[in-house]
Design an enzyme around this catalytic site. Structure first.
Site, mmCIF file in Angstrom:
data_model
loop_
_atom_site.group_PDB
_atom_site.id
_atom_site.type_symbol
_atom_site.label_atom_id
_atom_site.label_comp_id
_atom_site.label_asym_id
_atom_site.label_seq_id
_atom_site.Cartn_x
_atom_site.Cartn_y
_atom_site.Cartn_z
ATOM 1 N N GLY A 69 0.828 -1.197 0.000
ATOM 2 C CA GLY A 69 0.000 0.000 0.000
ATOM 3 C C GLY A 69 0.861 1.245 0.000
ATOM 4 O O GLY A 69 1.906 1.303 -0.652
ATOM 5 N N CYS A 70 0.463 2.243 0.748
ATOM 6 C CA CYS A 70 1.153 3.530 0.815
ATOM 7 C C CYS A 70 2.583 3.369 1.310
ATOM 8 O O CYS A 70 2.807 2.885 2.410
ATOM 9 C CB CYS A 70 0.379 4.458 1.747
ATOM 10 S SG CYS A 70 1.269 5.952 2.204
#
Length: 223
Positions: free
Chosen positions: A57-58
């Site tokens: 993800g991020c």
């Protein structure tokens, strides 16, 4: 887009971010996690660095988490797994380049093992979500391990299967396991992001809660 559409993303937090946190609680109590997290370091006692590359993800979140671990010498945010050379953040955010946001981790295998890094990797996100982490949606946020050698591949595949068999998460683990390819370091303003921008809303509302949880789980492995 995540940080770029922060306010709209906040509306999804109660059903996504915190849902992911509950899922990872099941994982941290699983036998597979215990086995990975307690693997003894058996590498020769020489200062030879190794490398691991993960997408969870991020990369603002994962960078901040892996920076906490003893034996991790350097963490860089970047892009990997795509078809466009030297992509920009703007290009990657379109989801059309094939890249994932990743963290490249340089570590000392005499202090921390690849098994332990895998344990940390699966703790940082919800690997049952396809192309999504919380409010961040798109192939650039996929769960992925880019292995650097046959040993990393074998361990990643074996642990992925064990986690699914043991039902450590709420569903099957969909983490992609692919050979390491070109890594493109992200723009300078993405590097060391949480440490330099910790007071910003996204960091306070999203990164910090994940980091606090990570520190509790890996309290005995922190710098």
């Amino acid at each position: 887009m995540k940080k770029r559409s922060f306010l709209s993303g906040m509306l999804l937090l109660s059903g996504t971010l915190f849902g992911c946190a509950q899922t990872s609680e099941n994982y941290s109590h699983s036998q597979t996690f215990q086995n990975m997290n307690q693997t003894a370091v058996t590498a020769p006692q020489t200062k030879t660095m190794d490398t691991a590359t993960f997408g969870a993800g991020c990369f603002w979140c994962t960078e901040a988490q892996f920076q906490q671990l003893k034996g991790v010498e350097k963490v860089e945010s970047g892009y990997s797994g795509g078809t466009v050379a030297n992509p920009t953040y703007k290009q990657v955010c379109t989801g059309t380049t094939g890249h994932a946001e990743v963290t490249r981790i340089v570590y000392d295998p005499t202090v921390i093992s690849y098994d332990e890094l895998l344990a940390a990797f699966w703790q940082t996100h919800d690997p049952t979500q396809l192309n999504r982490q919380g409010a961040d949606v798109g192939t650039q946020y996929r769960s992925v391990i880019f292995y650097h050698n046959a040993d990393q591949k074998q361990k990643a595949e074996a642990y992925k299967q064990s986690l699914t068999t043991e039902k450590a998460f709420s569903g099957p683990v969909v983490t992609e396991i692919s050979p390491e390819n070109a890594f493109y370091k992200a723009e300078d303003y993405h590097q060391n992001y949480y440490n330099e921008n910790g007071s910003q809303p996204y960091c306070q509302m999203v990164v910090r809660p994940k980091l606090d949880k990570f520190k509790k789980v890996f309290a005995d492995k922190l710098k």
